[in-house]
Scaffold this active site. Structure first.
Site, PDB file in Angstrom:
ATOM      1  N   HIS A  78      17.179 -36.555  -1.880  1.00 49.41           N
ATOM      2  CA  HIS A  78      17.065 -37.000  -1.199  1.00 49.41           C
ATOM      3  C   HIS A  78      15.649 -36.850  -1.213  1.00 49.41           C
ATOM      4  CE1 HIS A  78      20.904 -38.166   0.948  1.00 49.41           C
ATOM      5  NE2 HIS A  78      21.264 -36.918  -0.203  1.00 49.41           N
TER       6      HIS A  78
ATOM      7  N   LYS B 265       5.915  -4.569  -4.390  1.00 48.91           N
ATOM      8  CA  LYS B 265       7.151  -4.771  -5.044  1.00 48.91           C
ATOM      9  C   LYS B 265       8.135  -4.219  -2.901  1.00 48.91           C
ATOM     10  CE  LYS B 265      11.190  -3.432  -7.295  1.00 48.91           C
ATOM     11  NZ  LYS B 265      11.780  -5.027  -7.744  1.00 48.91           N
TER      12      LYS B 265
ATOM     13  N   GLU C 172       7.187 -16.493  -9.544  1.00 44.58           N
ATOM     14  CA  GLU C 172       6.806 -15.417  -9.612  1.00 44.58           C
ATOM     15  C   GLU C 172       6.307 -14.780 -10.796  1.00 44.58           C
ATOM     16  OE1 GLU C 172      10.443 -13.015  -8.639  1.00 44.58           O
ATOM     17  OE2 GLU C 172       8.961 -11.751  -6.890  1.00 44.58           O
TER      18      GLU C 172
ATOM     19  N   ASN D 144      -1.370   2.575   5.317  1.00 43.92           N
ATOM     20  CA  ASN D 144      -1.147   1.113   5.102  1.00 43.92           C
ATOM     21  C   ASN D 144      -0.301   0.154   6.197  1.00 43.92           C
ATOM     22  OD1 ASN D 144       1.241  -0.464   3.874  1.00 43.92           O
ATOM     23  ND2 ASN D 144       2.640   1.104   4.067  1.00 43.92           N
ATOM     24  N   GLY D 145      -0.897  -1.042   6.518  1.00 41.74           N
ATOM     25  CA  GLY D 145      -0.083  -1.470   7.900  1.00 41.74           C
ATOM     26  C   GLY D 145      -1.241  -2.411   8.123  1.00 41.74           C
TER      27      GLY D 145
ATOM     28  N   CYS E 248       0.860  -1.428  -0.199  1.00 43.95           N
ATOM     29  CA  CYS E 248      -0.113  -0.368  -0.051  1.00 43.95           C
ATOM     30  C   CYS E 248       1.211   1.070   0.065  1.00 43.95           C
ATOM     31  CB  CYS E 248      -0.708  -0.163   1.520  1.00 43.95           C
ATOM     32  SG  CYS E 248      -1.315  -1.759   1.505  1.00 43.95           S
TER      33      CYS E 248
ATOM     34  N   ARG F 251       3.893  -0.594  -5.185  1.00 45.78           N
ATOM     35  CA  ARG F 251       3.306  -1.209  -3.668  1.00 45.78           C
ATOM     36  C   ARG F 251       2.096  -2.183  -3.457  1.00 45.78           C
ATOM     37  NH1 ARG F 251       5.233   1.500   1.245  1.00 45.78           N
ATOM     38  NH2 ARG F 251       7.300   2.762   0.634  1.00 45.78           N
TER      39      ARG F 251
ATOM     40  N   LYS G 196      12.225 -16.668  -9.948  1.00 47.73           N
ATOM     41  CA  LYS G 196      11.785 -15.421 -10.573  1.00 47.73           C
ATOM     42  C   LYS G 196      10.894 -16.234 -11.620  1.00 47.73           C
ATOM     43  CE  LYS G 196      13.313 -12.921 -10.238  1.00 47.73           C
ATOM     44  NZ  LYS G 196      13.813 -12.485  -9.002  1.00 47.73           N
TER      45      LYS G 196
ATOM     46  N   TRP H 268      -2.914  -2.568  -1.371  1.00 48.28           N
ATOM     47  CA  TRP H 268      -2.522  -4.150  -1.644  1.00 48.28           C
ATOM     48  C   TRP H 268      -3.184  -5.434  -0.504  1.00 48.28           C
ATOM     49  CZ3 TRP H 268      -0.116  -8.332   1.573  1.00 48.28           C
ATOM     50  CH2 TRP H 268       0.640  -9.520   1.432  1.00 48.28           C
TER      51      TRP H 268
ATOM     52  N   GLU I 218      16.959 -18.726  -6.740  1.00 44.53           N
ATOM     53  CA  GLU I 218      16.572 -17.463  -7.160  1.00 44.53           C
ATOM     54  C   GLU I 218      15.905 -17.566  -8.585  1.00 44.53           C
ATOM     55  OE1 GLU I 218      16.156 -14.982  -5.961  1.00 44.53           O
ATOM     56  OE2 GLU I 218      15.742 -13.728  -7.738  1.00 44.53           O
TER      57      GLU I 218
HETATM   58  O1  M6R Z   1      13.527  -4.710  -1.263  1.00 47.40           O
HETATM   59  P1  M6R Z   1      13.366  -5.949  -0.328  1.00 47.40           P
HETATM   60  O2  M6R Z   1      14.654  -6.473  -0.828  1.00 47.40           O
HETATM   61  O3  M6R Z   1      14.204  -6.058   0.860  1.00 47.40           O
HETATM   62  O4  M6R Z   1      12.491  -6.584  -0.885  1.00 47.40           O
HETATM   63  C1  M6R Z   1      12.596  -8.132  -0.389  1.00 47.40           C
HETATM   64  C2  M6R Z   1      11.962  -9.947  -1.908  1.00 47.40           C
HETATM   65  O5  M6R Z   1      10.616  -9.258  -1.369  1.00 47.40           O
HETATM   66  C3  M6R Z   1      11.890  -9.398  -2.631  1.00 47.40           C
HETATM   67  O6  M6R Z   1      13.113  -9.886  -3.280  1.00 47.40           O
HETATM   68  C4  M6R Z   1      10.974 -10.262  -4.282  1.00 47.40           C
HETATM   69  O7  M6R Z   1      11.030 -11.126  -3.187  1.00 47.40           O
HETATM   70  C5  M6R Z   1      11.089  -9.997  -5.078  1.00 47.40           C
HETATM   71  N1  M6R Z   1       9.605 -10.069  -5.835  1.00 47.40           N
HETATM   72  C6  M6R Z   1      11.210 -10.914  -5.536  1.00 47.40           C
HETATM   73  O8  M6R Z   1      12.257 -10.518  -7.350  1.00 47.40           O
END
Ligand code: M6R
Length: 611
Positions: free
Chosen positions: A507, A606, A491, A100-101, A2, A27, A488, A76, A484
């Protein structure tokens, strides 16, 4: 999570509210809304729409608002589905807020307030705030007392901007646990979650501290602490902010940001190394002046956590001290044993991630004498302001929700940090450090070439056309890279994917292997190549489709794999910076083939400012 904005101006604020929300859409983009007030007689005017900001913009074309005082929100969802009725601002007949919160005691408050006549229209936790504030207004004739009591009744985290229907000259605000700042410029006074939101408008900024609250008119601003005592105003010059540029000729921000990586690598090298090859971090002097730590704890979330995991291999090899890496949401609640001579390293693109911030605060409370260092892309963020030192990432604004350039910027900065500590620990001499720095410089050149030849990654997409998931395997620093790569893909393509240490595959996850499970194998000469190739054969023997990402020449690659991506060879530090590129293209291309929203994938935001 948010984005909130509040503006009091000499002019109509509708356009400015929407512009500010546009810069904060990263956000959250479940819904958006604004509420404006023209004068005490006209009443609150609220327009909200489900979905992205463009829907609100359309609605405002049909139904423009007027007024010099307003608040806005891009959401959000935490409590309640993304529906118009759950969108902010939330209001009663007499006042409105954006939040926000998370209000943790919202259920109890809702029940109490309903008994006194509150008529809730949404499923959100936030809607208790205006009803509570309205109730407190009836109990306290003094409006300062009423707002303070409202805040003190709320449990949880909040950044709030609010206005009252009878008073078009006053904008209210409060911060606890969620970021909020005040800003001012010739067009007015602002309350915002993020300085970017007011970048074109404000000349001065004031970052609110935990628990601070108050109100502002066009002329005067009043800030108080949790007890209601006045706090001195600390306006400072607005930091120079690179505003988010447009996508240029790229189809998506993510693609643009992938292509920016060589520039980012070079900027970081330029900022922290000199011609003699030595490394210096000007915003973290203690690294150079203090004795080396006996232990390092690294804490982060998501992609930033993966970057930290990679650095553990680099630091432990040369520093010979234990390096512990934890996800922030676990660290902050597991009662960690910290001890003396320990450095805490936090990593964050945004610097506003709630769990990472709370992990930092816990560490500082427990061991205030220990040093804290932030690797962060936003130099004025809460994380940076609360840390002893900063290693800035110089990635520039990252708009795509899936992190690409900020991640590799973290890797580059961490590599330099590891080299500096290795040199201080006399594990590497100057010449060796210079050689590694040169390899990092070559990595930028290698990535340039990979980007020019990015069409070679297109062939990977069809392997995923019938996939029910994907497995990513690697050893050493390629293990976090596998994590990672899988994150990706999840996501942005919504395909289930797992990253695994290649040695762990037998395993359990090997049970998943069939012809519709692509397995991406990261096999680099730096990191246990022979063992990874053996793991490749094990999954291949069970019918998996194999995508091999390797720096081996074609002639030395195992035969009969479904696709081979050849990348240039890097050294112990630079190899992951090169190998990240095909993983980014893989997820981008698969997402495009599935037609998903690459830059704003479903359910994500984000900046994760709630826990
Ligand atoms: O702003 P930050 O690096 O602290 O954010 C951490 C995660 O929320 C962020 O890396 C998230 O996993 C991304 N969407 C990855 O692509």
């Amino acid at each position: 999570m948010c984005g909130i904005i509040g503006i009091i101006s000499h002019n109509n604020v509708q356009h400015m509210l929407v512009q500010a929300l546009k810069t904060m859409e990263y956000r959250g983009y479940d819904s958006a809304g604004i509420c404006m007030l023209e004068d005490a007689a006209s009443g609150l005017k609220n327009v909200k729409e489900k979905g992205k900001l463009q829907h609100l913009q359309q609605a405002l074309k049909q139904q423009p608002l007027t007024g010099n005082l307003g608040i806005g929100h891009t959401r959000w969802a935490t409590h309640g589905k993304p529906e118009v009725r759950n969108a902010h601002p939330h209001q009663t007949a007499t006042l409105a807020i954006v939040h926000n919160g998370i209000i943790e005691n919202h259920q109890a408050l809702r029940t109490e307030l309903q008994q006194t006549g509150a008529n809730f229209l949404s499923d959100t936790d936030s809607e208790v705030i205006p009803w509570l504030w309205q109730q407190q207004r009836t109990q306290f004739s003094n409006e300062k007392e009423a707002f303070l009591h409202t805040l003190n009744t709320l449990k949880g985290a909040y950044a709030i901007a609010g206005l009252q229907a009878h008073d078009p000259d006053k904008l209210w605000f409060a911060r606890r646990g969620s970021p909020l700042l005040l800003a001012r410029g010739s067009s007015g006074v602002f309350v915002a979650s993020d300085a970017l939101a007011v970048a074109g408008e404000a000349d001065e900024v004031m970052y609110l501290q935990e628990g601070e609250w108050g109100w502002t008119t066009l002329e005067d601003t009043y800030v108080f602490d949790v007890q209601g005592k006045s706090v001195a105003l600390k306006w400072q010059a607005m930091p120079h902010m690179v505003s988010a540029t447009d996508k240029g000729d790229y189809a998506h921000y993510m693609l643009k940001e992938i292509h920016e990586q060589p520039r980012v690598y070079r900027d970081i090298l330029h900022a922290y190394t000199d011609v003699s090859g030595s490394v210096h971090f000007p915003q973290a002097d203690f690294i150079h002046n203090d004795t080396l730590p006996k232990r390092i704890i690294m804490v982060a979330c998501g992609t930033s956590y993966h970057a930290a995991l990679t650095a553990r291999y680099w630091l432990e090899r040369y520093l010979k001290v234990p390096v512990e890496v934890d996800v922030a949401s676990e660290f902050r609640y597991r009662d960690p044993v910290i001890g003396d001579h320990t450095w805490l390293i936090t990593l964050s693109q945004s610097g506003e991630t709630a769990d990472t911030l709370e992990a930092l605060r816990l560490f500082k409370r427990r061991t205030p004498h220990n040093k804290t260092l932030a690797f962060c892309n936003v130099p004025h963020s809460s994380l940076v302001r609360e840390s002893d030192g900063l290693i800035e990432l110089y990635a520039g604004p990252e708009i795509g929700v899936a992190s690409t350039k900020a991640y590799t910027a973290q890797l580059m900065a961490l590599a330099l940090f590891s080299l500096q500590l290795a040199q201080q620990n006399q594990a590497l001499d100057t010449k060796e450090v210079q050689q590694h720095i040169q390899a990092l410089q070559y990595a930028a050149d290698h990535v340039d070439v990979l980007l020019q030849e990015s069409h070679q990654f297109d062939m990977l997409t069809q392997i995923f056309s019938h996939a029910h998931g994907a497995l990513f395997l690697g050893r050493g620093p390629c293990y976090p890279l596998a994590l990672e790569g899988a994150l990706k893909l999840k996501e942005i393509s919504y395909l289930h994917a797992e990253g695994y240490a290649a040695g762990e595959m037998k395993h359990g996850p090997i049970a998943l292997v069939d012809k519709n499970l692509p397995v991406v194998v990261l096999a680099l000469r730096q990191y246990h190549l022979d063992k990874v190739i053996s793991n490749l054969h094990e999954v291949q023997a069970r019918g998996a489709k194999i995508i091999l990402i390797t720096d081996l020449p074609k002639s030395e690659c195992p035969q009969d794999v479904d696709a081979i991506v050849n990348i240039p060879e890097g050294d112990f530090f630079s190899a992951p910076l090169i190998a990240s590129i095909p993983l980014q293209f893989l997820s981008y291309n698969v997402a495009r083939s599935k037609g998903t929203d690459v830059d704003q994938p479903r359910n994500l935001a984000k900046s994760v400012t709630v826990e």
